[in-house]
Motif scaffolding. Sequence first.
Motif, PDB file in Angstrom:
ATOM      1  N   ARG A 101       0.868  -1.186   0.000  1.00  0.00           N
ATOM      2  CA  ARG A 101       0.000   0.000   0.000  1.00  0.00           C
ATOM      3  C   ARG A 101       0.905   1.236   0.000  1.00  0.00           C
ATOM      4  NH1 ARG A 101      -5.085   0.204   1.553  1.00  0.00           N
ATOM      5  NH2 ARG A 101      -4.861  -1.794   2.603  1.00  0.00           N
ATOM      6  N   GLN A 102       0.692   2.110  -0.992  1.00  0.00           N
ATOM      7  CA  GLN A 102       1.415   3.377  -1.072  1.00  0.00           C
ATOM      8  C   GLN A 102       0.423   4.500  -0.815  1.00  0.00           C
ATOM      9  OE1 GLN A 102       4.279   3.317  -4.618  1.00  0.00           O
ATOM     10  NE2 GLN A 102       2.781   1.710  -5.102  1.00  0.00           N
ATOM     11  N   LYS A 103       0.646   5.233   0.259  1.00  0.00           N
ATOM     12  CA  LYS A 103      -0.237   6.349   0.606  1.00  0.00           C
ATOM     13  C   LYS A 103       0.508   7.654   0.362  1.00  0.00           C
ATOM     14  CE  LYS A 103      -2.574   3.873   4.348  1.00  0.00           C
ATOM     15  NZ  LYS A 103      -2.861   3.902   5.791  1.00  0.00           N
ATOM     16  N   LEU A 104      -0.176   8.605  -0.243  1.00  0.00           N
ATOM     17  CA  LEU A 104       0.406   9.912  -0.503  1.00  0.00           C
ATOM     18  C   LEU A 104      -0.419  10.974   0.208  1.00  0.00           C
ATOM     19  CD1 LEU A 104       0.503   8.169  -3.445  1.00  0.00           C
ATOM     20  CD2 LEU A 104       2.069  10.044  -3.856  1.00  0.00           C
ATOM     21  N   GLU A 105       0.275  11.923   0.808  1.00  0.00           N
ATOM     22  CA  GLU A 105      -0.408  12.986   1.534  1.00  0.00           C
ATOM     23  C   GLU A 105       0.309  14.309   1.265  1.00  0.00           C
ATOM     24  OE1 GLU A 105      -1.398  14.136   6.198  1.00  0.00           O
ATOM     25  OE2 GLU A 105      -0.201  12.367   5.740  1.00  0.00           O
ATOM     26  N   GLN A 106      -0.436  15.304   0.755  1.00  0.00           N
ATOM     27  CA  GLN A 106       0.137  16.627   0.541  1.00  0.00           C
ATOM     28  C   GLN A 106       0.140  17.354   1.876  1.00  0.00           C
ATOM     29  OE1 GLN A 106       1.105  17.780  -2.834  1.00  0.00           O
ATOM     30  NE2 GLN A 106       2.371  18.923  -1.413  1.00  0.00           N
ATOM     31  N   LEU A 107       1.303  17.827   2.283  1.00  0.00           N
ATOM     32  CA  LEU A 107       1.429  18.524   3.559  1.00  0.00           C
ATOM     33  C   LEU A 107       1.376  20.027   3.331  1.00  0.00           C
ATOM     34  CD1 LEU A 107       4.328  16.343   5.037  1.00  0.00           C
ATOM     35  CD2 LEU A 107       1.857  16.035   5.327  1.00  0.00           C
ATOM     36  N   GLU A 108       0.984  20.754   4.361  1.00  0.00           N
ATOM     37  CA  GLU A 108       0.860  22.216   4.249  1.00  0.00           C
ATOM     38  C   GLU A 108       2.195  22.885   3.931  1.00  0.00           C
ATOM     39  OE1 GLU A 108      -1.161  24.006   7.538  1.00  0.00           O
ATOM     40  OE2 GLU A 108      -2.798  22.559   7.457  1.00  0.00           O
ATOM     41  N   SER A 109       3.284  22.251   4.313  1.00  0.00           N
ATOM     42  CA  SER A 109       4.608  22.826   4.110  1.00  0.00           C
ATOM     43  C   SER A 109       5.075  22.755   2.661  1.00  0.00           C
ATOM     44  CB  SER A 109       5.617  22.083   4.994  1.00  0.00           C
ATOM     45  OG  SER A 109       5.637  20.708   4.629  1.00  0.00           O
ATOM     46  N   LEU A 156       5.466  19.916   1.171  1.00  0.00           N
ATOM     47  CA  LEU A 156       6.045  18.586   1.033  1.00  0.00           C
ATOM     48  C   LEU A 156       4.947  17.565   0.767  1.00  0.00           C
ATOM     49  CD1 LEU A 156       8.507  18.640   4.078  1.00  0.00           C
ATOM     50  CD2 LEU A 156       9.088  19.006   1.674  1.00  0.00           C
ATOM     51  N   CYS A 157       5.345  16.431   0.249  1.00  0.00           N
ATOM     52  CA  CYS A 157       4.429  15.316   0.057  1.00  0.00           C
ATOM     53  C   CYS A 157       4.972  14.142   0.869  1.00  0.00           C
ATOM     54  CB  CYS A 157       4.351  14.943  -1.422  1.00  0.00           C
ATOM     55  SG  CYS A 157       3.213  13.586  -1.762  1.00  0.00           S
ATOM     56  N   ARG A 158       4.120  13.545   1.665  1.00  0.00           N
ATOM     57  CA  ARG A 158       4.531  12.374   2.445  1.00  0.00           C
ATOM     58  C   ARG A 158       4.118  11.112   1.698  1.00  0.00           C
ATOM     59  NH1 ARG A 158       1.996  12.841   7.434  1.00  0.00           N
ATOM     60  NH2 ARG A 158       3.783  14.039   8.168  1.00  0.00           N
ATOM     61  N   LEU A 159       5.098  10.238   1.472  1.00  0.00           N
ATOM     62  CA  LEU A 159       4.844   8.924   0.883  1.00  0.00           C
ATOM     63  C   LEU A 159       5.036   7.891   1.982  1.00  0.00           C
ATOM     64  CD1 LEU A 159       4.495   6.801  -1.364  1.00  0.00           C
ATOM     65  CD2 LEU A 159       6.959   7.069  -1.845  1.00  0.00           C
ATOM     66  N   THR A 160       4.016   7.091   2.220  1.00  0.00           N
ATOM     67  CA  THR A 160       4.093   6.018   3.206  1.00  0.00           C
ATOM     68  C   THR A 160       3.892   4.698   2.494  1.00  0.00           C
ATOM     69  OG1 THR A 160       3.211   7.472   4.927  1.00  0.00           O
ATOM     70  CG2 THR A 160       3.131   5.093   5.350  1.00  0.00           C
ATOM     71  N   ASP A 161       4.839   3.806   2.686  1.00  0.00           N
ATOM     72  CA  ASP A 161       4.761   2.463   2.119  1.00  0.00           C
ATOM     73  C   ASP A 161       4.468   1.486   3.237  1.00  0.00           C
ATOM     74  OD1 ASP A 161       5.760   2.432  -0.851  1.00  0.00           O
ATOM     75  OD2 ASP A 161       7.085   3.828   0.193  1.00  0.00           O
ATOM     76  N   GLU A 162       3.390   0.735   3.096  1.00  0.00           N
ATOM     77  CA  GLU A 162       3.033  -0.303   4.063  1.00  0.00           C
ATOM     78  C   GLU A 162       2.989  -1.626   3.318  1.00  0.00           C
ATOM     79  OE1 GLU A 162      -0.743   1.025   5.506  1.00  0.00           O
ATOM     80  OE2 GLU A 162       0.153   2.565   6.785  1.00  0.00           O
ATOM     81  N   ILE A 163       3.712  -2.599   3.835  1.00  0.00           N
ATOM     82  CA  ILE A 163       3.778  -3.903   3.192  1.00  0.00           C
ATOM     83  C   ILE A 163       3.397  -4.973   4.198  1.00  0.00           C
ATOM     84  CG2 ILE A 163       5.285  -5.599   2.085  1.00  0.00           C
ATOM     85  CD1 ILE A 163       6.938  -3.182   1.060  1.00  0.00           C
ATOM     86  N   GLU A 164       2.454  -5.808   3.813  1.00  0.00           N
ATOM     87  CA  GLU A 164       2.103  -7.002   4.581  1.00  0.00           C
ATOM     88  C   GLU A 164       2.605  -8.187   3.766  1.00  0.00           C
ATOM     89  OE1 GLU A 164      -2.050  -7.371   5.409  1.00  0.00           O
ATOM     90  OE2 GLU A 164      -2.241  -5.245   5.911  1.00  0.00           O
ATOM     91  N   PHE A 165       3.231  -9.138   4.437  1.00  0.00           N
ATOM     92  CA  PHE A 165       3.755 -10.282   3.709  1.00  0.00           C
ATOM     93  C   PHE A 165       3.716 -11.529   4.569  1.00  0.00           C
ATOM     94  CE2 PHE A 165       7.317  -8.491   5.990  1.00  0.00           C
ATOM     95  CZ  PHE A 165       8.028  -9.590   6.442  1.00  0.00           C
TER      96      PHE A 165
END
Length: 152
Positions: free
Chosen positions: A92-100, A102-111
């Motif tokens: 799962r790749q989550k993207l979030e635009q921050l007020e600063s 910047l863009c936060r990319l979070t990678d979550e992997i279940e295996f």
Amino acid sequence: MPKHSSSVELPCSLESLRAYLGTPANLPTISNPDMELEILNAPAMVTKGEKIEFRISALGFKQKATHEYQVCEIDEIVESMVDGVLRRWVHRQKLEQLESGLCRLTDEIEFEPPGGMLGFVLTEDRIRENISEGMEHRYSTLKELIEEGVIQ
């Protein structure tokens, strides 16, 4: 079920990062070169229900896998393994635009590691180590691509 989560804040827009990550042809560029990722078949852009077939080298073994895109939104891409050596793999790749700006990319992997003899080699710890190394390379390469103006 084992999980791994990591994130990075990047000086780019969410839309630009999503466009880059949503183009399967770009994946070898941001993947750890030790994996020798080779795309065998993929859509031009990630689309829900489409599949990506690829081959990687891991621990000296060439492995073929197929993942299916489950979610393809502007702020999230989820792919799930439908064929491969592991019992389970969901990225799962989550993207979030921050007020600063910047863009936060979070990678979550279940295996879930494979069973049988291969499970003695591809252990949970070894898979976690490979994921961590892969994410370090991914994030540093994304930063370089932003500095070069490829991702804005």
